[in-house]
Design a protein around this motif. Sequence first.
Motif, short mmCIF file in Angstrom:
data_model
loop_
_atom_site.label_atom_id
_atom_site.label_comp_id
_atom_site.label_asym_id
_atom_site.label_seq_id
_atom_site.Cartn_x
_atom_site.Cartn_y
_atom_site.Cartn_z
N SER A 56 0.82 -1.21 0.00
CA SER A 56 0.00 0.00 0.00
C SER A 56 0.86 1.26 0.00
CB SER A 56 -0.93 0.00 1.21
OG SER A 56 -0.17 -0.10 2.41
N THR A 57 1.91 1.28 0.77
CA THR A 57 2.80 2.44 0.83
C THR A 57 3.56 2.59 -0.48
OG1 THR A 57 3.04 2.20 3.22
CG2 THR A 57 4.73 3.49 2.07
N ALA A 58 4.14 1.50 -0.95
CA ALA A 58 4.94 1.56 -2.18
C ALA A 58 4.09 2.02 -3.36
CB ALA A 58 5.55 0.19 -2.48
N TYR A 59 2.89 1.47 -3.50
CA TYR A 59 2.04 1.83 -4.62
C TYR A 59 1.59 3.28 -4.53
CZ TYR A 59 -1.63 1.84 -8.08
OH TYR A 59 -2.41 2.15 -9.15
N ALA A 60 1.22 3.73 -3.33
CA ALA A 60 0.77 5.12 -3.17
C ALA A 60 1.87 6.11 -3.47
CB ALA A 60 0.24 5.32 -1.75
#
Length: 104
Positions: A56-60
């Motif tokens: 979730s962090t990487a994609y955002a």
Amino acid sequence: MAWLSLLAAGIFEMAGVAMINKWHNDRKWQSFLLLLLGFGLSFLFLSFAMETLPMSTAYAVWTGIGASGGAILGMLFYNEAKDWKRILFIAMVLGSAVGLKLVS
């Protein structure tokens, strides 16, 4: 190292977006090849980053860098609007990406 990979992924995403516009304008095979290379390297570096960072962090962050960077490239090189509202919202997206970095 994961954050550097994520930054590289975002930069290559920006390059891919810029090449979409270039290929749309000139339809040369070199532009299309650079488009594929930009997005391919973007996904490669994103996958490296996701080995360590939560998805979730990487994609955002990756999406934020790509979207903001694409908008900035449009303003700098393609004469897109440069009004204060656009700049404010780009800053908000980038600020959110930095915030995710700080809490991860």
